[in-house]
Design an enzyme around this catalytic site. Sequence first.
Site, PDB file in Angstrom:
ATOM      1  N   PRO A   1     -10.050  -3.736   0.169  1.00  0.00           N
ATOM      2  CA  PRO A   1      -9.831  -2.685   1.172  1.00  0.00           C
ATOM      3  C   PRO A   1     -10.697  -2.944   2.403  1.00  0.00           C
ATOM      4  CG  PRO A   1     -10.912  -1.810  -0.804  1.00  0.00           C
ATOM      5  CD  PRO A   1     -10.735  -3.272  -1.027  1.00  0.00           C
TER       6      PRO A   1
ATOM      7  N   ASP B   1     -15.428  -5.701   3.064  1.00  0.00           N
ATOM      8  CA  ASP B   1     -14.746  -5.288   1.842  1.00  0.00           C
ATOM      9  C   ASP B   1     -15.418  -4.001   1.345  1.00  0.00           C
ATOM     10  OD1 ASP B   1     -13.862  -7.090  -1.224  1.00  0.00           O
ATOM     11  OD2 ASP B   1     -13.743  -4.954  -0.713  1.00  0.00           O
ATOM     12  N   HIS B   2     -14.677  -2.913   1.402  1.00  0.00           N
ATOM     13  CA  HIS B   2     -15.278  -1.614   1.087  1.00  0.00           C
ATOM     14  C   HIS B   2     -15.544  -1.446  -0.415  1.00  0.00           C
ATOM     15  CE1 HIS B   2     -16.771   2.227   2.011  1.00  0.00           C
ATOM     16  NE2 HIS B   2     -15.852   2.660   2.860  1.00  0.00           N
ATOM     17  N   ARG B   3     -15.057  -2.381  -1.210  1.00  0.00           N
ATOM     18  CA  ARG B   3     -15.429  -2.341  -2.630  1.00  0.00           C
ATOM     19  C   ARG B   3     -16.901  -2.726  -2.773  1.00  0.00           C
ATOM     20  NH1 ARG B   3     -11.276  -6.584  -5.074  1.00  0.00           N
ATOM     21  NH2 ARG B   3     -12.137  -7.637  -3.259  1.00  0.00           N
TER      22      ARG B   3
ATOM     23  N   VAL C   1     -19.428  -3.048  -0.083  1.00  0.00           N
ATOM     24  CA  VAL C   1     -20.413  -2.331   0.728  1.00  0.00           C
ATOM     25  C   VAL C   1     -19.772  -1.122   1.386  1.00  0.00           C
ATOM     26  CG1 VAL C   1     -21.872  -4.316   1.212  1.00  0.00           C
ATOM     27  CG2 VAL C   1     -19.945  -3.779   2.721  1.00  0.00           C
TER      28      VAL C   1
END
Lengths: 386, 454
Positions: free
Chosen positions: B243, B425-427, B429
């Site tokens: 994401p 990558d929002h997974r 950070v």
Amino acid sequence: MTVPVHTPGSETARPVTTPSTVDTELVQLLTPEGRRVEHERYAFDGDDESVRSLYRDLLLVRRVDHEAHALQRHGELGLWAQCLGQEAAQVGSGRALRSQDFAFPTYREHGVAWCRGIDPAKLLGLFRGVELGGWDPAETGMALYSIIIGAQTMHATGYAMALQRDGAVGTGDPTRDAAALAYFGDGASSQGDVHEAFVWASSFNAPVVFFCQNNHWAISVPLARQSRTPLVQRAAGYGFGGVRVDGNDVLAVHAVTQAALQRARDGEGPTLVEAVTYRMGAHTTSDDPTRYRDSAEVEAWRHRDPLARVERYLRELDTPESFFTDLQTEADDLGAHLREACRSLPEPDLGALFDGVYADAHPELAAQKAEYLAYRDSFDTEGGAA
Amino acid sequence: MSEFRLPDVGEGLTEAEVLTWHVAVGDVVEVNQTIVDIETAKSVVELPSPFAGEVTALLVPEGTTVPVGTPIIAIGGPTGPIVPDDASSLVEGEASADGEESAEEPAVQSAGEKREPVLVGYGVRTASTRRRRRKGESASAPSEPVEAALGRVATIDRRALAKPPVRKLAKDHGVDLLEVPCDGPVVTRADVEAFIAGRRPEPQAAAPTSAPVAAADGDTRIPVKGVRKATAQAMVSSAFTAPHVTEWVTLDVSATMELVERLKSDRRFAGVKVSPTLVVAKAVCLALTRTPELNASWDEATQEIVLKRSVNLGVAAATDRGLVVPNIPGADRMTLLELAEALGELTATARAGRTQPAQMSGGTFTITNVGVFGVDAGTPILNPGETGILCVGQIDRRPWVTGTPGGADERVEPRWVTTLAVSFDHRVVDGQQGSRFLADVASILRDPALALTF
């Protein structure tokens, strides 16, 4: 220190002393508030009547400039370079010239042209694109406008060297001794031509005054980009004197230029005059200064207006109101004259192109002219132009 | 009645927009009174009235752009029109010229009606007024110079008029420009292309197998393979598993540009290419020391986040074959000079098409420079397996507010300005880490001396 120079009348080099030093202190004789002040070395040598006469010149020159600018906006001129704000620098120096002196202008010296007695209508032809010049340089003692930045400083130096060779320098005869006055700006001070002119003038101790109107802007390039020191200091490097004057003070400009011209006529060599002024208008009618300069700066200079201070001084003297109203009428008439003259400027006769190339008749050119005229006459013409 | 025609106020302008009328119908104006503001390609200009009298019509509404020479205002007076000079002579001049032609030479008139912009004094005059008929042109023999002139014209006429690139296009396709039909006097690129398209069927030879193939429906179909295919797969895998969040910052990088100039003249850097990208690369390495989470990888299988030991800095490079992203292993341990050398080698290899697959694997963070394409910013997609990618926009001269806010020295001045965008990558950070990283990179580029604080 002494330098050998070639002087007319003596074929051997004779030593002269290095000319006076460079003075970076601003000479001022009339403050922006309209108050006369004393200076230890320079004084205005005229009376109050001559101040009135200078004021008339300033005001009429400003009107000429304003009217020509409007004519460009009317669609009557292709271009105009305003001298707004620089009237005192031009009139003060122009009025210091004698009839035998010769001025070498840029394209903005409308005030100098006025002082040389040139009908301002004659300035318009060049900017309308119907003239290559406009006046007779020999008759008026003023060269044609130079569009090439700084080129005229070389012409002036060459002319001054010719004066030396004609024996028209340092004779002590006030009707004979002459000098050249070269106009240029802060932008031109960065040009190679100006450097060369300075070198030649210095080497030959030529009777030329380099009159720099430092108007702070070379189109969009500010003064700070041209020089890290006051421009007048450059004179020291070339070995001649320099003086810095309030270019918006017509009395100081007149006094300083008069002294510099006299030194030149007396054979004492060149001087650099830095007249500190400000270009209140655009570079030309094609330019938009709001894109590159701060309106606050323009506003600050508005308080140092070259006309306002003279008007204040004259009003302090109880100059009659009629003087000012009459002058206004004269200016209005001048404006009408300019508009009328501009619109009735004839279309150019291209045949005349051939006449200004050589001083004397030239057979090849005469043949070309005849051929051209025959070609032109093969058309049905009413207007005369081809 | 006098009409004021839109003048050319700036040496060769062809049109202007009427911005604001300062007068209305019925107003009495004086000569040189400001009547209208116009905006040209160069600036906003106030126009003074050339006439005195009563405004009888505003001929162009505000907001309308009209060509030079268009009458914009009509001014007359109760005591009859105050018509100076040129306007009347202009009208007369046109009338007589037109009259003469319609009487003597009606054939020329239609062709001669074309309006010819002129610089000054007359707005726009019709071309016909300048095109005078030669004396006895049809009856008697022309004079010698005229004949010579005609001879030259005739020679020129035998050649079709076209701009050099169009000539080359025609030549490359074996097209004789004289055969190309065209509307105007000049053969345009479109004319040549239409001509080529029209004759295409006959000479079409067998297309080389590897080249794009023209399908029956006229569309071109390009086989997806090689770098294109690899890029497509990587982007799909990245975009639809990680994401993405993108943040950006616009900043003044004038100090970086100065540093670049200084380094260029430094003898130690004489043999290497010093560019803003080099400083960006260094700044990224430094910023990653404070936010190592951006130099990490998401391990789906083990459900772990892997913080990488070293920065293998990927640099996206556009090549003839497509996009390649080789990386510089251990970039964070390099001096600026070493980094410059590595970058130079990496780009040279990529440009030459010699980048090996091994050089493209193991990357931990990527820089992509879209500025080279002349754009300001983008939302980059992560190189698969990485957590961050920094996108550098073009570095451009922009107006920038400098000085103390509200202080006397506050002013707008031209500065080197660019936009940085980071996607993460929002997974792995959150906005906090992503933002800190971006702010750190920006702070170094704003003031490279701050690199000392990392």
